[in-house]
Write an enzyme that holds these catalytic residues in place. Structure first.
Site, short mmCIF file in Angstrom:
data_model
loop_
_atom_site.label_atom_id
_atom_site.label_comp_id
_atom_site.label_asym_id
_atom_site.label_seq_id
_atom_site.Cartn_x
_atom_site.Cartn_y
_atom_site.Cartn_z
N ASP A 106 0.86 -1.18 0.00
CA ASP A 106 0.00 0.00 0.00
C ASP A 106 0.90 1.23 0.00
O ASP A 106 1.89 1.28 0.73
CB ASP A 106 -0.88 -0.01 1.27
CG ASP A 106 -2.30 0.41 0.98
OD1 ASP A 106 -2.47 1.51 0.44
OD2 ASP A 106 -3.22 -0.35 1.31
N ASP A 207 -3.22 4.65 -2.25
CA ASP A 207 -4.31 5.19 -1.45
C ASP A 207 -4.76 6.56 -1.96
O ASP A 207 -3.92 7.43 -2.19
CB ASP A 207 -3.81 5.30 0.00
CG ASP A 207 -4.93 5.49 1.00
OD1 ASP A 207 -5.79 4.60 1.10
OD2 ASP A 207 -4.95 6.53 1.69
N GLU A 262 -6.38 3.71 -5.93
CA GLU A 262 -7.71 3.76 -5.33
C GLU A 262 -8.41 4.95 -5.98
O GLU A 262 -7.98 6.09 -5.81
CB GLU A 262 -7.61 3.94 -3.82
CG GLU A 262 -8.96 3.71 -3.15
CD GLU A 262 -9.04 4.27 -1.74
OE1 GLU A 262 -9.97 3.88 -1.03
OE2 GLU A 262 -8.19 5.08 -1.35
N HIS A 336 -11.28 -3.48 2.84
CA HIS A 336 -11.29 -3.18 4.28
C HIS A 336 -12.13 -1.96 4.63
O HIS A 336 -12.21 -1.60 5.81
CB HIS A 336 -9.85 -2.97 4.73
CG HIS A 336 -9.22 -1.78 4.06
ND1 HIS A 336 -8.96 -1.74 2.70
CD2 HIS A 336 -8.84 -0.57 4.53
CE1 HIS A 336 -8.44 -0.56 2.39
NE2 HIS A 336 -8.36 0.16 3.47
N ASP A 337 -12.71 -1.28 3.65
CA ASP A 337 -13.48 -0.06 3.92
C ASP A 337 -14.99 -0.26 3.81
O ASP A 337 -15.74 0.71 3.90
CB ASP A 337 -13.08 1.04 2.93
CG ASP A 337 -11.70 1.60 3.19
OD1 ASP A 337 -11.22 1.53 4.33
OD2 ASP A 337 -11.10 2.12 2.22
O1 TEU Z 1 -9.86 5.23 1.75
C1 TEU Z 1 -10.28 6.42 1.14
C2 TEU Z 1 -11.70 6.58 1.05
O2 TEU Z 1 -12.19 7.11 0.09
C3 TEU Z 1 -12.45 6.06 2.22
O3 TEU Z 1 -12.46 7.07 3.16
C4 TEU Z 1 -13.82 5.66 1.90
O4 TEU Z 1 -14.54 6.71 1.31
C5 TEU Z 1 -14.46 5.30 3.18
O5 TEU Z 1 -13.62 4.42 3.86
C6 TEU Z 1 -15.76 4.64 2.93
O6 TEU Z 1 -16.46 4.57 4.13
C7 TEU Z 1 -8.50 5.03 1.94
C8 TEU Z 1 -8.26 3.79 2.74
O7 TEU Z 1 -8.70 2.69 2.01
C9 TEU Z 1 -8.92 3.93 4.07
O8 TEU Z 1 -8.83 2.77 4.83
C10 TEU Z 1 -8.26 5.08 4.77
O9 TEU Z 1 -8.93 5.34 5.98
C11 TEU Z 1 -8.26 6.36 3.94
O10 TEU Z 1 -7.89 6.13 2.60
C12 TEU Z 1 -7.27 7.33 4.49
O11 TEU Z 1 -5.97 6.87 4.23
#
Ligand code: TEU
Ligand code: CA
Length: 566
Positions: A106, A207, A262, A336-337
């Site tokens: 990442d 990210d 992403e 994971h989100d």
């Molecule tokens: O996620 C970015 C992002 O767009 C997320 O905030 C997403 O909109 C949200 O999780 C949905 O509920 C990335 C990573 O994948 C995330 O885990 C991090 O928290 C974020 O960036 C900050 O680095």
């Protein structure tokens, strides 16, 4: 509809690979502190090899105070203490190589941790050499410099008394945004990328990469529409393509690696600008269009919780067409989100197993590189979160404080978190029926799903009809049939709210996917111009008589079949 371009696509290893995402904190704990770690990952590499995946994407393992579980990095060259040491990392990479597994790291460079040395310096004084590594602005008459809001509640500007200025943070206040306008910062990042690449990793997942170029006038955000703000204000800034091309020229192009950005905030029309093979930026992006289907665009933490299959199919069809033969898609239904894919797009009650297989089939039979998120291969489902004490995610905890302050209806607030929290994806991997699901010998940092006696890797391995064995067959099928990777795509019955049916074809080879993505039986009719003579059943998730005619069918709930047609 049919794009006859399969033969124009340049064939390459990363298009033919299957990628498995590990969220290290929740994968496997080797030392009983309740937190997953690198030695834990090493002990489970055989599982990945057995599945047949080619690349592992590791969520961040760099040194971090863990305000956002490693997405807040304090040292890009160090390993998070809880996860191990750089020696553990080297060992992991060597063990992966032995098993023909490539490693994708990442890359979190839109922001760092506020505990990173750059920020520590930056905040000291206005003339510090690192001042300009971040965005510092004066307030406007005692207010923050703009109305921008953080993804994790509250203003995106934090006042810092030392120099009486505000710094920008699109995520938590412990995640200050890095200023890519600064040439020195960019060179530091490229140097760091080379450090990991020279160790022998095979790529990066980047990210929130569309956010790295900012509109320096910080134009007003649409406070009533977060989605629009993300697309029009935060993402795709004026120098984004210049920065990515520079990164590609200086770093990426020098290695035989792969990249995925992403793509939060990238629309279907913009995708190709990031991934076109002519542009020399990224190989692929994750687009989020299907991840918004069950959400309220105004508030990404709330929504309706249901989606229309016709809309879901249209998103995949539109992206397939938009990327054409010069771009390449990445296929994912969870990470994971987000909540678990079976709970979100399938049926985690009576059809958990059937729907896990039906959805996985979508991932492996469209054009693009498929991603498996840890646990999906055994059909893990959403966790029964109850009280605020059950949650760990900073996104929930910050929003909770804000909701309390605003005297919101807290039961309503919790109800929405119970459905949409990112923590659903972060409960520990379920390895076996032993205490703590075989994840840890101690107390896990977050709840373990109570269904682990039923749903675990060990049991899945033993059961011929398990979700995991179906994943293995899908992965194998995709390896044996490049038509599934590169083939053209023709969709039928676009408007059906039950059936997702399409033909993948390359040269003379034709594969038909018939998928009932619904909890009810569905009537199916073979599209008129297709012949069933000489058909061969390649895979199904119910018992099927091979001789059965497919001219008309009554498909069972979440029934899926893949046929080769003559
Ligand atoms: O996620 C970015 C992002 O767009 C997320 O905030 C997403 O909109 C949200 O999780 C949905 O509920 C990335 C990573 O994948 C995330 O885990 C991090 O928290 C974020 O960036 C900050 O680095
Ligand atoms: Ca541990």
């Amino acid at each position: 509809m049919n794009q006859n371009n399969a033969t124009e696509i340049q064939k390459t290893w990363w298009k033919e690979s299957v990628i498995y995402q590990i969220y290290p904190r929740s994968f496997c704990d080797s030392n009983g502190d309740g937190i997953g770690d690198i030695q834990g990952i090493i002990s489970k590499l055989d599982h990945l090899q057995e599945l047949g995946v080619n690349i592992v994407w590791l969520s961040p393992i760099y040194a971090s105070p863990n305000d956002d579980n490693g997405y807040d990095i304090s040292d890009y060259y160090g390993i998070m203490q809880e996860f191990g040491t750089i020696e553990d990392f080297d060992q992991m990479l060597a063990e992966m190589k032995k098993r023909n597994l490539k490693l994708m790291m990442d890359l979190v460079v839109n922001h760092s941790s506020d505990e990173h040395q750059w920020f520590q310096e930056s905040r000291k004084s206005k003339d510090n050499p690192y001042r300009d590594f971040y965005f510092w602005r004066k307030g406007e008459n005692g207010n923050s410099p703009s109305n921008w809001r953080s993804f994790f509640s509250g203003s995106a500007w934090q006042y810092d008394p030392t120099t009486e200025e505000y710094y920008l943070h699109l995520f938590t206040k412990k995640q200050p945004d890095l200023n890519w306008e600064n040439e020195k910062l960019r060179q530091e990042i490229y140097k760091m990328m080379r450090f990991w690449l020279d160790k022998g990793i095979s790529g990066f997942r980047m990210d929130v990469i569309p956010f790295i170029s900012k509109h320096l006038d910080f134009p007003p955000a649409y406070l009533d529409n977060f989605d629009k703000t993300m697309k029009e204000i935060y993402a795709n800034g004026p120098r984004i393509h210049e920065f990515l091309q520079e990164m590609n020229r200086e770093v990426l192009s020098k290695y035989d690696i792969t990249t995925v950005g992403e793509g939060a905030g990238i629309s279907v029309h913009q995708g190709i600008e990031y991934v076109s093979s002519d542009k020399k930026e990224l190989h692929t992006i994750f687009h989020f269009d299907h991840m918004g289907l069950d959400r309220n665009p105004k508030n990404h933490m709330d929504g309706i919780g249901t989606y229309k299959l016709s809309a879901f199919k249209k998103i995949f069809t539109d992206w397939h067409q938009a990327l054409g033969s010069k771009g390449w898609n990445s296929l994912f239904l969870s990470n994971h989100d987000f909540p678990r894919m079976v709970s979100r797009f399938g049926n985690d009650q009576e059809y958990r197993i059937e729907s896990a297989k039906s959805l996985a089939t979508v991932l492996f039979t469209l054009r693009g590189t498929p991603y498996i998120y840890q646990g999906d291969e055994i059909g893990m489902v959403n966790y029964p979160f109850q009280n605020i004490e059950d949650f760990r995610d900073v996104q929930v905890l910050n929003a909770y404080k804000e909701a309390l302050e605003e005297q919101q209806d807290m039961e309503k607030f919790l109800d929405s978190q119970r459905r949409f929290t990112r923590d659903h994806a972060r409960t520990p991997m379920q390895w076996d029926e032993s205490e703590n699901a075989g994840f840890t010998g101690g107390k896990a940092w977050i709840g373990i799903h109570p269904n682990y006696l039923e749903v675990n890797v060990k049991k899945s391995r033993q059961d011929r009809d398990s979700v995991m064995n179906y994943y293995k067959k899908l992965i194998n099928l995709r390896k044996q049939n490049l038509t599934l990777v590169y083939g053209d795509y023709e969709i039928f019955y676009e408007d059906s709210e039950q059936i997702y049916c399409y033909l993948r074809s390359m040269n003379e080879d034709k594969l038909l996917i018939i998928n009932n993505i619904s909890s009810h039986t569905a009537d199916f009719e073979l599209p008129k111009h297709l012949q069933e003579s000489g058909k061969e059943l390649l895979l199904s998730n119910y018992e099927v008589s091979v001789a059965q005619s497919i001219k008309t069918l009554v498909l069972r709930p979440y029934e899926v079949r893949i046929y080769r047609l003559q």
